[in-house]
Design a protein around this motif. Structure first.
Motif, PDB file in Angstrom:
ATOM      1  N   ASP A 256       0.903  -1.122   0.086  1.00 56.95           N
ATOM      2  CA  ASP A 256       0.017   0.112  -0.167  1.00 56.95           C
ATOM      3  C   ASP A 256       0.727   1.403   0.018  1.00 56.95           C
ATOM      4  O   ASP A 256       0.642   2.474  -0.504  1.00 56.95           O
ATOM      5  N   THR A 257       1.920   1.236   0.695  1.00 56.74           N
ATOM      6  CA  THR A 257       2.872   2.490   0.828  1.00 56.74           C
ATOM      7  C   THR A 257       3.705   2.588  -0.187  1.00 56.74           C
ATOM      8  O   THR A 257       3.898   3.936  -0.817  1.00 56.74           O
ATOM      9  N   GLY A 258       4.349   1.570  -0.934  1.00 56.86           N
ATOM     10  CA  GLY A 258       4.996   1.711  -2.280  1.00 56.86           C
ATOM     11  C   GLY A 258       6.678   1.863  -1.712  1.00 56.86           C
ATOM     12  O   GLY A 258       6.849   2.545  -0.746  1.00 56.86           O
ATOM     13  N   PRO A 259       7.519   1.459  -2.434  1.00 58.55           N
ATOM     14  CA  PRO A 259       8.961   1.397  -2.268  1.00 58.55           C
ATOM     15  C   PRO A 259       9.437   2.901  -2.011  1.00 58.55           C
ATOM     16  O   PRO A 259      10.645   3.058  -1.172  1.00 58.55           O
ATOM     17  N   GLU A 260       8.990   3.894  -2.758  1.00 56.28           N
ATOM     18  CA  GLU A 260       9.492   5.166  -2.545  1.00 56.28           C
ATOM     19  C   GLU A 260       9.257   5.600  -1.279  1.00 56.28           C
ATOM     20  O   GLU A 260       9.937   6.693  -1.060  1.00 56.28           O
ATOM     21  N   ASN A 261       8.221   5.079  -0.584  1.00 61.22           N
ATOM     22  CA  ASN A 261       8.160   5.626   0.928  1.00 61.22           C
ATOM     23  C   ASN A 261       8.742   4.650   1.855  1.00 61.22           C
ATOM     24  O   ASN A 261       8.222   4.307   2.739  1.00 61.22           O
TER      25      ASN A 261
ATOM     26  N   VAL B 142       6.335  -1.564 -12.774  1.00 62.13           N
ATOM     27  CA  VAL B 142       5.407  -2.041 -11.870  1.00 62.13           C
ATOM     28  C   VAL B 142       5.844  -2.162 -10.230  1.00 62.13           C
ATOM     29  O   VAL B 142       5.234  -1.533  -9.515  1.00 62.13           O
ATOM     30  N   PHE B 143       7.277  -2.265 -10.409  1.00 66.97           N
ATOM     31  CA  PHE B 143       7.781  -2.569  -8.916  1.00 66.97           C
ATOM     32  C   PHE B 143       8.463  -1.464  -8.467  1.00 66.97           C
ATOM     33  O   PHE B 143       8.827  -1.260  -7.327  1.00 66.97           O
ATOM     34  N   HIS B 144       8.943  -0.450  -9.277  1.00 66.31           N
ATOM     35  CA  HIS B 144       9.622   0.979  -8.921  1.00 66.31           C
ATOM     36  C   HIS B 144      10.750   0.423  -8.163  1.00 66.31           C
ATOM     37  O   HIS B 144      11.194   1.277  -7.164  1.00 66.31           O
ATOM     38  N   VAL B 145      11.739  -0.548  -8.759  1.00 66.93           N
ATOM     39  CA  VAL B 145      12.864  -0.914  -8.170  1.00 66.93           C
ATOM     40  C   VAL B 145      14.074  -0.923  -9.097  1.00 66.93           C
ATOM     41  O   VAL B 145      13.696  -0.663 -10.273  1.00 66.93           O
TER      42      VAL B 145
ATOM     43  N   TYR C  64      13.590 -10.411  -2.235  1.00 71.47           N
ATOM     44  CA  TYR C  64      12.287 -11.107  -2.143  1.00 71.47           C
ATOM     45  C   TYR C  64      11.328 -10.002  -1.285  1.00 71.47           C
ATOM     46  O   TYR C  64      10.177  -9.920  -1.572  1.00 71.47           O
ATOM     47  N   PHE C  65      11.633  -9.107  -0.717  1.00 71.47           N
ATOM     48  CA  PHE C  65      11.079  -8.142   0.109  1.00 71.47           C
ATOM     49  C   PHE C  65      10.295  -7.113  -1.020  1.00 71.47           C
ATOM     50  O   PHE C  65       9.109  -6.738  -0.971  1.00 71.47           O
ATOM     51  N   LEU C  66      11.096  -6.865  -1.870  1.00 74.39           N
ATOM     52  CA  LEU C  66      10.565  -5.553  -2.744  1.00 74.39           C
ATOM     53  C   LEU C  66       9.931  -6.300  -3.915  1.00 74.39           C
ATOM     54  O   LEU C  66       9.078  -5.583  -4.436  1.00 74.39           O
ATOM     55  N   VAL C  67      10.289  -7.330  -4.421  1.00 71.67           N
ATOM     56  CA  VAL C  67       9.825  -8.048  -5.372  1.00 71.67           C
ATOM     57  C   VAL C  67       9.400  -9.369  -5.176  1.00 71.67           C
ATOM     58  O   VAL C  67      10.352 -10.334  -5.344  1.00 71.67           O
ATOM     59  N   PRO C  68       8.243  -9.701  -4.540  1.00 68.54           N
ATOM     60  CA  PRO C  68       7.993 -11.141  -4.252  1.00 68.54           C
ATOM     61  C   PRO C  68       7.586 -11.905  -5.315  1.00 68.54           C
ATOM     62  O   PRO C  68       7.147 -11.663  -6.548  1.00 68.54           O
TER      63      PRO C  68
END
Length: 388
Positions: A155-160, A280-283, A248-252
């Motif tokens: 819900d929060t997104g990796p940018e946060n 999609v994943f912003h990583v 794994y955490f950022l891209v399940p």
């Protein structure tokens, strides 16, 4: 001017405490002298008790060592020393200034929480493995998925990433530092967990990955956190485990496989498949490459992968890793609002602390604190974040 409240007989005690604090972060006499602008002999005389530090020098020494005045006068009470993952953060053994910075912000964070009465609920659970050996991929993936469900990353997104970490009770701050190869620090003091992330002006994908990587150390490697900078250097294995946790955490796996199959990304060249996955994943591209290869979705070797990126970006010859990031995220998309800065601004607006105290907590000059707090007093203000 002698240290306020210190008697002549206390000089030896104060000197011994300064020496112990300096040695605890592996800082040399010359390094400390340079930090506060005095000669090596001055520090030697302070530590031997031959002379007493002036009040201004004692404040400067405390800041340089990440210690309070009470710590150096022996009036700070009993507090456990911060613990760092020295055996994974090899760079920490070489740069005492980073340790001092982390100590200062641990103390500042604890102080602002006490002033505001705000407490952070710790939801982080360390992973318990039956084996004492290296962790298997399945163990790491299970730990990462458990943390992902707990922190609300979806819900929060990796940018946060700061909010993601705070969601599991890990305090987060951004810092400016030139130390090569160090993108993040994780540290523990009593019940306080703190991650410092290097605030990059480009390649913020690396900042995001570093946050997840440091979380991996806290979850997977609690035994690494120690006050002892010495010891066997087995950093490579631990770094690889933390990297896998971050991936794994950022891209399940389940989400990556779903997108890959639904959008038939196997029909595209790897570069273009990863580019679509990044949207999609912003990583980072490199994180996605590792995940795709680990899942057996591609057999492209890493050197060929790098050559393809250079060709697609029009890069010839050697290039820094941060330049090999297609469609880099813009720096402003990274949320730099942290709970620490919000607590400091709240305390100031409630008149619980002064501008001078704001400067002390944020480790900035009083002039900078005046400028920032003036902005806080405007009705339409937005809390300005300043990397530490």
């Amino acid at each position: 001017m002698a240290v306020q409240g210190a008697r002549p007989a206390d000089a030896v005690v104060v000197g011994e405490l300064i020496r112990k604090r300096r040695e605890a972060i592996q800082m040399s006499v010359a390094q400390l002298a340079k930090r506060i602008g005095v000669s090596r002999n001055t520090i030697t005389n302070y530590e031997s008790g031959r002379t007493e530090p002036t009040a201004s020098h004692l404040i400067a020494i405390g800041r340089a060592l990440g210690s309070s005045i009470g710590d150096l006068l022996g009036t700070g009470g009993v507090a456990h020393s911060p613990r760092f993952a020295f055996r994974s953060h090899a760079a920490l053994r070489k740069d005492p200034e980073i340790l001092a910075t982390a100590r200062n912000f641990l103390r500042a964070y604890a102080e602002i929480e006490e002033i505001t009465g705000a407490q952070l609920c710790v939801k982080l659970r360390q992973y318990v493995c039956d084996s004492d050996g290296p962790l298997g991929d399945r163990d790491i993936e299970t730990a990462a998925e458990t943390m992902r469900q707990t922190c609300g990353l979806r819900d929060t997104g990796p940018e946060n990433i700061a909010r993601v970490l705070e969601g599991v009770g890990v305090r987060c701050l951004f810092f400016d530092h030139d130390s090569k190869g160090l993108d993040g620090i994780s540290t523990v003091q009593d019940d306080m967990l703190l991650i410092l992330l290097r605030d990059r002006k480009k390649n913020i994908e690396r900042t995001i990955f570093s946050g997840a990587h440091e979380l991996g150390h806290l979850v997977l490697h609690p035994h690494l956190f120690t006050t002892d900078a010495e010891g066997e250097d087995t950093s490579q294995a631990y770094e690889k485990e933390a990297d896998k946790f971050a991936g794994y955490f950022l891209v399940p796996s389940d989400e990556l496989l779903r997108v890959w199959r639904e959008e038939r990304l196997d029909r595209l060249p790897l570069f273009h498949s990863l580019l679509l996955l990044k949207r999609v994943f912003h990583v980072s591209f490199h994180c996605l490459y590792r995940r795709v290869v680990d899942l057996g979705l591609s057999t492209v070797e890493y050197p060929a992968f790098i050559v393809t990126i250079k060709d697609q970006l029009g890069i010839h010859g050697k290039a820094a890793m941060e330049d090999l990031e297609p469609e880099p995220l813009e720096p402003e998309v990274l949320y730099r609002s942290t709970r620490f800065h919000r607590l400091v601004s709240s305390a100031f607006l409630q008149k619980l602390i002064s501008t001078t105290k704001v400067a002390e907590l944020l480790q900035i000059t009083v002039d900078e604190a005046v400028r920032i707090t003036e902005g806080w007093l405007r009705p339409e203000y937005e809390v300005e974040e300043r990397p530490v």
